[in-house]
Structures are given as structure tokens and as C-alpha cells.
Design a protein around this motif. Structure first.
Motif, PDB file in Angstrom:
ATOM      1  N   GLU A 278      -5.969 -40.769 -17.812  1.00 52.88           N
ATOM      2  CA  GLU A 278      -5.218 -41.636 -16.912  1.00 52.88           C
ATOM      3  C   GLU A 278      -5.508 -41.300 -15.453  1.00 52.88           C
ATOM      4  O   GLU A 278      -5.629 -42.188 -14.606  1.00 52.88           O
ATOM      5  CB  GLU A 278      -3.714 -41.521 -17.187  1.00 52.88           C
ATOM      6  N   ILE A 279      -5.636 -40.003 -15.156  1.00 47.42           N
ATOM      7  CA  ILE A 279      -5.938 -39.588 -13.794  1.00 47.42           C
ATOM      8  C   ILE A 279      -7.312 -40.099 -13.371  1.00 47.42           C
ATOM      9  O   ILE A 279      -7.500 -40.566 -12.236  1.00 47.42           O
ATOM     10  CB  ILE A 279      -5.874 -38.051 -13.688  1.00 47.42           C
ATOM     11  N   THR A 280      -8.281 -40.033 -14.282  1.00 50.08           N
ATOM     12  CA  THR A 280      -9.619 -40.542 -13.988  1.00 50.08           C
ATOM     13  C   THR A 280      -9.583 -42.051 -13.760  1.00 50.08           C
ATOM     14  O   THR A 280     -10.226 -42.571 -12.838  1.00 50.08           O
ATOM     15  CB  THR A 280     -10.583 -40.219 -15.145  1.00 50.08           C
ATOM     16  N   ARG A 281      -8.824 -42.757 -14.589  1.00 50.01           N
ATOM     17  CA  ARG A 281      -8.701 -44.214 -14.435  1.00 50.01           C
ATOM     18  C   ARG A 281      -8.104 -44.561 -13.080  1.00 50.01           C
ATOM     19  O   ARG A 281      -8.574 -45.472 -12.389  1.00 50.01           O
ATOM     20  CB  ARG A 281      -7.832 -44.776 -15.566  1.00 50.01           C
ATOM     21  N   ARG A 282      -7.078 -43.826 -12.673  1.00 47.22           N
ATOM     22  CA  ARG A 282      -6.453 -44.078 -11.376  1.00 47.22           C
ATOM     23  C   ARG A 282      -7.455 -43.875 -10.243  1.00 47.22           C
ATOM     24  O   ARG A 282      -7.510 -44.669  -9.299  1.00 47.22           O
ATOM     25  CB  ARG A 282      -5.261 -43.132 -11.187  1.00 47.22           C
ATOM     26  N   ALA A 283      -8.237 -42.805 -10.335  1.00 46.99           N
ATOM     27  CA  ALA A 283      -9.207 -42.505  -9.284  1.00 46.99           C
ATOM     28  C   ALA A 283     -10.251 -43.608  -9.177  1.00 46.99           C
ATOM     29  O   ALA A 283     -10.692 -43.960  -8.071  1.00 46.99           O
ATOM     30  CB  ALA A 283      -9.879 -41.158  -9.558  1.00 46.99           C
ATOM     31  N   ARG A 284     -10.663 -44.172 -10.307  1.00 47.01           N
ATOM     32  CA  ARG A 284     -11.690 -45.215 -10.289  1.00 47.01           C
ATOM     33  C   ARG A 284     -11.152 -46.531  -9.735  1.00 47.01           C
ATOM     34  O   ARG A 284     -11.875 -47.268  -9.064  1.00 47.01           O
ATOM     35  CB  ARG A 284     -12.249 -45.408 -11.696  1.00 47.01           C
ATOM     36  N   ILE A 285      -9.891 -46.832 -10.011  1.00 53.22           N
ATOM     37  CA  ILE A 285      -9.289 -48.042  -9.435  1.00 53.22           C
ATOM     38  C   ILE A 285      -9.169 -47.893  -7.933  1.00 53.22           C
ATOM     39  O   ILE A 285      -9.418 -48.832  -7.178  1.00 53.22           O
ATOM     40  CB  ILE A 285      -7.909 -48.312 -10.060  1.00 53.22           C
ATOM     41  N   GLY A 286      -8.812 -46.680  -7.491  1.00 50.28           N
ATOM     42  CA  GLY A 286      -8.762 -46.421  -6.061  1.00 50.28           C
ATOM     43  C   GLY A 286      -7.374 -46.544  -5.458  1.00 50.28           C
ATOM     44  O   GLY A 286      -6.348 -46.403  -6.138  1.00 50.28           O
ATOM     45  N   TYR A 287      -7.355 -46.863  -4.199  1.00 53.15           N
ATOM     46  CA  TYR A 287      -6.159 -46.810  -3.363  1.00 53.15           C
ATOM     47  C   TYR A 287      -4.971 -47.580  -3.941  1.00 53.15           C
ATOM     48  O   TYR A 287      -3.820 -47.155  -3.819  1.00 53.15           O
ATOM     49  CB  TYR A 287      -6.510 -47.369  -1.982  1.00 53.15           C
ATOM     50  N   PHE A 288      -5.242 -48.716  -4.590  1.00 50.82           N
ATOM     51  CA  PHE A 288      -4.155 -49.585  -5.034  1.00 50.82           C
ATOM     52  C   PHE A 288      -3.791 -49.410  -6.507  1.00 50.82           C
ATOM     53  O   PHE A 288      -3.146 -50.278  -7.098  1.00 50.82           O
ATOM     54  CB  PHE A 288      -4.531 -51.056  -4.765  1.00 50.82           C
ATOM     55  N   TRP A 289      -4.161 -48.271  -7.115  1.00 51.87           N
ATOM     56  CA  TRP A 289      -3.813 -48.070  -8.528  1.00 51.87           C
ATOM     57  C   TRP A 289      -2.306 -48.124  -8.790  1.00 51.87           C
ATOM     58  O   TRP A 289      -1.884 -48.556  -9.888  1.00 51.87           O
ATOM     59  CB  TRP A 289      -4.380 -46.739  -9.039  1.00 51.87           C
ATOM     60  N   PRO A 290      -1.420 -47.726  -7.833  1.00 56.51           N
ATOM     61  CA  PRO A 290       0.017 -47.779  -8.137  1.00 56.51           C
ATOM     62  C   PRO A 290       0.526 -49.178  -8.482  1.00 56.51           C
ATOM     63  O   PRO A 290       1.561 -49.307  -9.150  1.00 56.51           O
ATOM     64  CB  PRO A 290       0.659 -47.263  -6.840  1.00 56.51           C
ATOM     65  N   LEU A 291      -0.179 -50.237  -8.051  1.00 56.29           N
ATOM     66  CA  LEU A 291       0.260 -51.591  -8.378  1.00 56.29           C
ATOM     67  C   LEU A 291       0.299 -51.822  -9.886  1.00 56.29           C
ATOM     68  O   LEU A 291       1.084 -52.644 -10.379  1.00 56.29           O
ATOM     69  CB  LEU A 291      -0.674 -52.617  -7.725  1.00 56.29           C
ATOM     70  N   PHE A 292      -0.540 -51.089 -10.623  1.00 58.27           N
ATOM     71  CA  PHE A 292      -0.616 -51.258 -12.071  1.00 58.27           C
ATOM     72  C   PHE A 292       0.419 -50.400 -12.815  1.00 58.27           C
ATOM     73  O   PHE A 292       0.543 -50.503 -14.031  1.00 58.27           O
ATOM     74  CB  PHE A 292      -2.019 -50.910 -12.571  1.00 58.27           C
TER      75      PHE A 292
END
Length: 524
Positions: A278-292
Motif C-alpha cells: 500500500e505504501i508503494t502504491r501511494r508513492a506511485r500515485i504521488g501527491y494526491f494519493w489521499p483522495l483515494f
């Protein structure tokens, strides 16, 4: 909770700046000018938001340009996509991460732009990636004061690692480091009794499986060895995962990084590895990952499983603390890491988070290295034979001593070469505290000038690509050749440029063990 780790609050503040505030300004303008837009109001509103974003971005670029001029630096080359915000670049990276060889997605960009440091600028947010060893050295060591773990990393890791050493900076990091460092001194590391016991058990399991012609899930076995040895060494309690049921290759259900049994240990492994995913996925999405994840922190359920597994260790620490309090604190030389940690704080969450950080450091790095060494021994039987001969010539049939371990130069070369090709930490990140410049001693970039690094910007240094860079390691950089660590000329190149090899990072956050070898470090 660290004030920089509340991702929901941060994204709401950003949405206020990006959407709500300009919308209010638009409404105020319409009202003040008494404009009657009718059906055009919605498209006009949208166009206003676009222009507002463009103007703000251009203003930021202008300020960065002025700051770069002041520092006599030039901008980092920027990836130019076909779609606004480099959305096509983001989609390309996401696809390549799933389908191409590890981190080739970044390598393709470096080759396309003919440089080793790039600004991805995904969704108009500066995001720097580098495989330049000089830039890595600056971020980790010589320019350490300009960088920290940063707000973005704390957001991504908070639910998983919380207040542990890998997710903190400044005073809290120094406190964690002061507690951990004494346990990597020579008198601690050179006591092989614990490791010998768990090694013997691991070899016994391998022998039993081999004699009955059964396959072995090596990665799982080495993870169990690592966690049992580390837990007894650091916490004074053997978690006995080697004694639990083992997975059956081809039958046991596979997890993100290998098989996981249907027991307490398996549930911990699954939660542990899913958290990392999950941490890797967040990093790849980038700055706006919290929207998900506004309404559902996807790591929360995994954190609860990990917490349930760690709670007995925390209870053990508190029980020991209560007992020793009646008789006085034990000298540090007689304490385990867990006892010293419990003596330093009454914060139960802090104790649990730091235990998890130490388990992460000991399990993942050791098990990954052992797994890859086993792979290379299988694919290069001549290397396995040389290693065996060296061990037998130095130790014969006895357990190795500290000094004998230091004499095993070929074994060390194999470990170093394995870590070069498959570092347990293939990439890492830092965030700039303030604007600074990345040194550029060659002519790769415009006029050979240093590169401007904006403040509050993520820098990802990809050590796996640095350690396979043919410009540093020669045309055989992708080949497994332990002998390169025994050749004086090649070894001299590494000594002169140590950041060309960063399997465990570098700089003040490194704790180097008494074995004085790059392969025996922990990155804190």
C-alpha cells in the motif's frame, strides 16, 4: 501522531487552496461585476479554475527561477508529456511498473532524456528522481542538513510505522538512534551464539526437506530465520517461527512477496507485506494519493493485525520493566534492546512502533539478501564451490569466530556483489527542507552548473540503477561477478567514490556494525 502525518487534513487544506478559494474568488467577481452568465456559469467557472491553476504554477516557476539564479544554478531537466500535468507520463509509469523489469520505468526515462536526474512534474508537482551518485551523496551526507524524511513520507508511512525511527526526524530520530546504536557495537555483533543456534535449526530444516526430496520455500525460511535471530538478539525472546508450520511450495497460498501460512505468523506476514504494498502504491500515485483514501485508510486493517502480533512483546517489555524497577535498572551491557527501549519511555505506542521498525530492518534486509545469494549459488555453482572451500579452509568444521569471519574475503565479495545487483532498499526518498543546489561535477547538465532543488520537494534516489550504471561499474555492470570486489583497481574506484554503492543508504542515518563492511549496515 506527528503533525505532518495527517493526510486527510493536508489534502483538505490543499483542496481549499486549489478549488474552494478560487471558486469563492470567482463568485465574488461575478457578484461584484453583476455578471449574468446563465448556462455559461459552469464552463466559465471551470475555465477560471484552469487559468487560476496555470497562473499559480507560473508564479511558482518564476519564484523558483529567481531563486535558482540567486544560487547560480539551473533547473533540473523536466519530463515533458503530451497531456496536461504529465498525466500520460504517470499512466506510462504505472503500466511499466507492473510489466517491465524492476525500476526499468525510471531507467527508460533517464535514457530518453540522456541524463541521470529528472523532474517528473506529475500533476504539476515537482518530483525529482535520480540515479546520480553525487546527488545521492549530497542528499544523504554532505548536504544532510537540507533534507529530511519529510511530510510526504510521514503521511504514507504513519499508519504502518508510526513513531518508529524510519518515520521520524530531528529530536525523535536522535532519541531512537541513541537507544539502538549500542546494540551494534563489536561486543554485541561478534557474539555469534544466538545466530549459530538459529543457523543450525535452519540448516536442519533444509536437510530434512532435502532428504525427503521435498521443495523448500527459501524466502519464507530465511524470513523466519531472520526474525527469530533478531528477536532473540534484540528482544531476548525467540519468536520461534522456525518451529511453526512451514508453507508447502505450490500449495500454500501466495502473498505479495511469497507464500504465507494460515497461522499467527502467516497473518502477521500478510499484514506486514500488504502494508508495504500500500505504501508503494501511494508513492506511485504521488501527491494526491489521499483522495483515494479519504474515508478508508487502506493500511488500518493491516496495522491492527500487526499490532495484535506485537502486543505480547510490548507486554513482555512492560513486565520486565516493572520487575527490574524493584531492583534497579540493569547496566546497558546486560540489557536487551527491548529492555532499554522500555526504560526510556512509558509510551506504549512508541515502543510498539520502534519494535516494528527494528523487525522491518532485520527481517527484510537479511532475508532478501540470503534469498538472492541462494539464487546466485544455484545459478553459479562455481561461486558456491569457492565459497564452500574458503569457509572450510578457514573454519574447518567449527563455528566461525569474529576474526575468521573477517578473513572470508570471497564470501564477503559474494555478499557485496549480491547487494549491488539486488539491494534490499532499491530506492529511497528524502524531502528538501529548503531550496538548495545539487552538485554537478561533470558536463551532463547545462554548462556543468549545479542543479536547483526547490524546497518541500521529494527526491527519490534509485540506488539499484546507480549500482548497475555502466558508467560507474563498467560494461559488465549487469553481470554477477564477485571477483570485482577482489580486484585492486575496481576496489579502488569504490573507495574513491563510495556512494556508487548504497545498498543501505549512507550518511548520519547509517549505523555501521563492528564488521566494518558495507554489507553490515542498517539505515536509520
Amino acid at each position: 501522531m506527528d503533525p505532518h502525518s495527517n493526510y486527510r487534513l493536508r489534502i483538505l487544506q490543499d483542496l481549499w487552496r486549489i478549488v474552494v478559494l478560487p471558486s469563492l474568488i470567482f463568485s465574488a467577481i461575478v457578484h461584484a461585476e453583476n455578471l449574468h452568465l446563465g448556462l455559461l456559469r459552469i464552463p466559465a467557472h471551470f475555465v477560471f479554475l484552469v487559468f487560476w491553476t496555470i497562473i499559480k504554477r507560473q508564479w511558482t516557476v518564476l519564484l523558483q527561477h529567481r531563486e535558482a539564479q540567486r544560487l547560480a544554478a539551473v533547473p533540473i531537466p523536466c519530463v515533458v508529456g503530451k497531456w496536461p500535468g504529465n498525466i500520460d507520463v504517470l499512466l506510462r509509469l504505472m503500466h511499466n511498473f507492473k510489466t517491465s523489469y524492476i525500476l526499468d520505468a525510471y531507467l527508460q526515462l533517464f535514457e530518453e532524456y540522456k541524463c541521470t536526474t529528472l523532474n517528473l512534474r506529475i500533476l504539476w508537482i515537482d518530483t525529482i528522481i535520480t540515479m546520480d551518485q553525487e546527488h545521492s551523496r549530497f542528499a544523504l551526507s554532505t548536504g544532510f542538513q537540507y533534507f529530511w524524511r519529510g511530510k510526504m513520507q510521514k503521511e504514507r508511512l504513519e499508519t504502518f510505522l508510526g513513531q518508529g525511527i524510519f518515520n521520524r526526524d530531528d529530536a525523535q530520530w536522535k532519541m531512537h538512534r541513541a537507544i539502538a546504536r549500542p546494540f551494534f557495537a563489536r561486543e554485541r555483533i561478534s557474539d555469534f551464539e544466538i545466530f549459530e543456534k538459529h543457523t543450525a535449526q535452519t540448516l536442519s530444516i533444509l536437510s530434512d526437506l532435502s532428504s525427503s526430496n521435498q521443495a523448500c520455500e527459501a524466502q519464507d525460511l530465511f524470513s523466519r530465520f531472520s526474525i527469530d535471530a533478531a528477536s532473540e538478539f534484540l528482544f531476548g525472546k525467540n519468536l520461534e517461527t522456525l518451529s511453526a508450520s512451514l508453507p508447502i511450495p505450490g500449495i500454500t497460498k501466495m502473498g505479495p512477496k511469497g507464500s504465507a501460512t494460515e497461522d499467527t505468523w502467516g497473518s502477521f506476514v500478510h499484514a506486514f507485506e500488504m502494508s508495504q504494498q500500500e505504501i508503494t502504491r501511494r508513492a506511485r500515485i504521488g501527491y494526491f494519493w489521499p483522495l483515494f483514501e479519504m474515508f478508508n485508510d487502506r493500511n488500518k486493517v493491516h496495522a491492527k493485525q500487526i499490532q495484535a502480533w506485537l502486543d505480547p512483546l510490548v507486554e513482555l517489555a512492560l513486565k520486565q520493566k516493572s520487575t527490574t524497577a524493584r531492583f534497579g535498572t540493569s547496566p546497558i551491557v546486560d540489557q536487551t534492546f527491548l529492555q532499554r527501549l522500555a526504560d526510556s519511555t512509558d509510551d506504549l505506542v512508541l515502543i510498539r512502533d520502534q519494535l516494528l521498525s527494528m523487525l522491518l530492518a532485520s527481517r527484510d534486509t537479511t532475508s532478501a539478501t540470503l534469498t538472492f545469494i541462494t539464487y546466485f549459488m544455484a545459478t553459479h555453482p562455481d561461486v558456491a564451490e569457492k565459497m564452500r572451500n574458503e569457509v572450510l579452509s578457514i573454519c574447518r568444521v567449527d563455528s566461525p569466530t569474529y576474526e575468521q569471519m573477517r578473513q572470508m574475503k570471497y564470501v564477503r565479495a559474494v555478499i557485496n556483489e549480491t547487494l549491488r545487483l539486488f539491494p534490499p532498499v532499491p530506492l529511497n526518498t528524502r524531502e528538501s527542507r529548503t531550496s538548495c543546489v545539487l552538485p554537478t561535477p561533470d558536463k551532463t547538465y547545462p554548462d556543468g552548473k549545479p542543479l536547483f532543488m526547490p524546497k518541500d520537494t521529494t527526491l527519490t534516489f534509485v540506488s539499484l540503477l546507480t549500482q548497475r550504471n555502466a558508467a560507474l561499474w563498467g560494461d559488465d555492470a549487469d553481470e554477477f561477478k564477485p571477483e570485482r570486489w577482489l580486484e585492486p583497481d575496481r576496489l579502488g574506484q569504490f573507495v574513491a567514490n563510495p556512494t556508487m554503492y548504497l545498498p543501505f543508504s549512507a550518511g548520519p542515518r547509517i549505523v555501521r556494525s563492528a564488521l566494518a563492511n558495507p554489507s553490515t549496515c542498517l539505515q536509520f
